[in-house]
Design a protein around this motif. Structure first.
Motif, PDB file in Angstrom:
ATOM      1  N   THR A  47       1.045  -1.456   0.111  1.00  0.00           N
ATOM      2  CA  THR A  47      -0.507   0.382  -0.205  1.00  0.00           C
ATOM      3  C   THR A  47       0.478   1.256   0.180  1.00  0.00           C
ATOM      4  OG1 THR A  47      -1.589  -1.135   1.165  1.00  0.00           O
ATOM      5  CG2 THR A  47      -1.887   1.406   1.607  1.00  0.00           C
ATOM      6  N   THR A  48       0.624   1.980  -0.325  1.00  0.00           N
ATOM      7  CA  THR A  48       1.637   3.012  -1.131  1.00  0.00           C
ATOM      8  C   THR A  48       0.144   4.313  -0.638  1.00  0.00           C
ATOM      9  OG1 THR A  48       1.005   2.996  -3.188  1.00  0.00           O
ATOM     10  CG2 THR A  48       2.782   2.116  -1.857  1.00  0.00           C
ATOM     11  N   LEU A  64     -11.612   0.324  -7.251  1.00  0.00           N
ATOM     12  CA  LEU A  64     -12.923  -0.861  -6.767  1.00  0.00           C
ATOM     13  C   LEU A  64     -13.806   0.329  -6.373  1.00  0.00           C
ATOM     14  CD1 LEU A  64     -11.534  -4.487  -7.036  1.00  0.00           C
ATOM     15  CD2 LEU A  64     -12.508  -3.098  -9.279  1.00  0.00           C
ATOM     16  N   ARG A  65     -14.883   0.556  -5.673  1.00  0.00           N
ATOM     17  CA  ARG A  65     -14.847   1.224  -4.296  1.00  0.00           C
ATOM     18  C   ARG A  65     -16.465   0.855  -3.917  1.00  0.00           C
ATOM     19  NH1 ARG A  65     -13.777   6.782  -4.039  1.00  0.00           N
ATOM     20  NH2 ARG A  65     -15.987   7.431  -3.678  1.00  0.00           N
ATOM     21  N   THR A 102      -2.919   0.564  -3.854  1.00  0.00           N
ATOM     22  CA  THR A 102      -3.738   1.662  -2.570  1.00  0.00           C
ATOM     23  C   THR A 102      -4.968   0.676  -2.123  1.00  0.00           C
ATOM     24  OG1 THR A 102      -4.112   3.123  -3.445  1.00  0.00           O
ATOM     25  CG2 THR A 102      -1.698   3.305  -3.093  1.00  0.00           C
ATOM     26  N   VAL A 103      -4.892   0.830  -0.899  1.00  0.00           N
ATOM     27  CA  VAL A 103      -6.226   0.566  -0.115  1.00  0.00           C
ATOM     28  C   VAL A 103      -6.430   1.351   0.941  1.00  0.00           C
ATOM     29  CG1 VAL A 103      -7.472  -1.470   1.194  1.00  0.00           C
ATOM     30  CG2 VAL A 103      -5.488  -1.710  -1.060  1.00  0.00           C
ATOM     31  N   GLN A 104      -7.552   2.085   1.224  1.00  0.00           N
ATOM     32  CA  GLN A 104      -7.590   3.101   2.209  1.00  0.00           C
ATOM     33  C   GLN A 104      -8.948   3.013   1.847  1.00  0.00           C
ATOM     34  OE1 GLN A 104      -5.720   6.663   1.028  1.00  0.00           O
ATOM     35  NE2 GLN A 104      -6.605   7.042  -0.777  1.00  0.00           N
ATOM     36  N   GLY A 121     -16.518   6.900   3.929  1.00  0.00           N
ATOM     37  CA  GLY A 121     -17.785   6.007   4.186  1.00  0.00           C
ATOM     38  C   GLY A 121     -17.400   4.743   3.140  1.00  0.00           C
ATOM     39  N   VAL A 122     -16.511   5.090   2.171  1.00  0.00           N
ATOM     40  CA  VAL A 122     -15.873   4.189   1.203  1.00  0.00           C
ATOM     41  C   VAL A 122     -14.289   3.480   1.084  1.00  0.00           C
ATOM     42  CG1 VAL A 122     -15.549   3.769  -1.499  1.00  0.00           C
ATOM     43  CG2 VAL A 122     -17.765   5.817  -0.672  1.00  0.00           C
TER      44      VAL A 122
END
Length: 267
Positions: free
Chosen positions: A122-123, A176-177, A201-203, A207-208
């Motif tokens: 993750t960056t 993807l949200r 990245t994953v963050q 609320g998403v």
């Protein structure tokens, strides 16, 4: 001499009156106890004295025996045969019953995701495409389709995005949200293209939960079909994906192209 002795014996026998009670008592004592051994008469006694005593005794016994015979009767032998009780056969102990122990049920938990390539690092976030409320799965050289993986459960889900390109891509951003519907937490992600070609990245923001893959400069996505997936836990129950979406922005020799849409049941 003999006549004299004979006369005396006869007179003694006639004068003798047997004591019936005494004779019966002696007979009963003799029957109850061991026989009494009498000392043998001494041979030094004179014959007349011994003979007289013997004849007197014979007369007493003869007379007393007749009296006793009428009184004492030997009881008849018993017909009852006493046998020892038969020994009971040994009781065979029943074989112990083996109760299988009950098998514990597996506690419900998070379903393990399908095997995926090594997780991406993750960056910090990169510019993301702006999603649109409408759907456009096809644009130029791009074709796309979003779906909910069939292995999803009431605790865990996976969203898949299939992307096809008819031209090599020199720039690509896939996003993807996943709407925060309750306890949504990232559990992994993967893609069919080489992991070293992308910055991932994953963050969570606003609320998403957002999964984003950005093609590194100088890398190229070949012509063909490629797949991207995001995996996450969620609150127990059937989760609605109505507010989940995807967007793809790409650049090829033919120019820029963008596609977007939502996630439905796997076909």
């Amino acid at each position: 001499m003999n006549e004299h002795i004979t006369r005396q014996l006869r007179e003694a026998a006639e004068a003798h009156r047997p004591d019936r009670a005494r004779i019966l008592a002696r007979v009963e004592r003799g029957a109850a106890g061991p026989p009494v051994r009498h000392r043998a008469p001494s041979f030094v006694r004179s014959w007349p004295r011994a003979a007289l005593a013997g004849l007197a005794t014979a007369g007493v016994l003869a007379t007393g025996g007749l009296a006793v015979a009428g009184i004492v009767r030997t009881p008849p032998p018993s017909d009852t045969v006493t046998t020892a009780p038969a020994s009971p056969l040994p009781t065979k102990n029943p074989s112990p019953t083996v109760t299988p122990s009950p098998t514990p049920s597996a506690a419900p938990g998070t379903v393990a995701p399908l095997p995926v390539p090594a997780p991406a690092t993750t960056t910090p976030g990169s510019p993301r495409p702006t999603p649109s409320a409408s759907s456009r799965p096809v644009n130029g050289s791009l074709w796309s389709e979003g779906s909910i993986d069939s292995h999803s459960t009431v605790y865990w889900a996976q969203h898949n995005l299939v992307l096809k390109t008819t031209q090599p891509l020199t720039s690509l951003t896939v996003e993807l949200r996943i709407a925060q519907t309750g306890e949504v937490r990232d559990t992994g992600n993967w893609r069919t293209l080489p992991s070293e070609d992308f910055t991932v990245t994953v963050q969570e923001s606003g609320g998403v939960l957002v999964y984003r893959w950005v093609l590194k400069p100088g890398r190229t996505v070949p012509v063909g079909q490629h797949e991207f997936a995001g995996q996450f836990n969620h609150a127990t129950g059937v989760r609605s994906a109505a507010n989940d979406s995807y967007r793809v922005d790409a650049q090829s020799v033919g120019g820029p192209a963008s596609v977007w849409g939502g996630f439905g049941p796997a076909g």
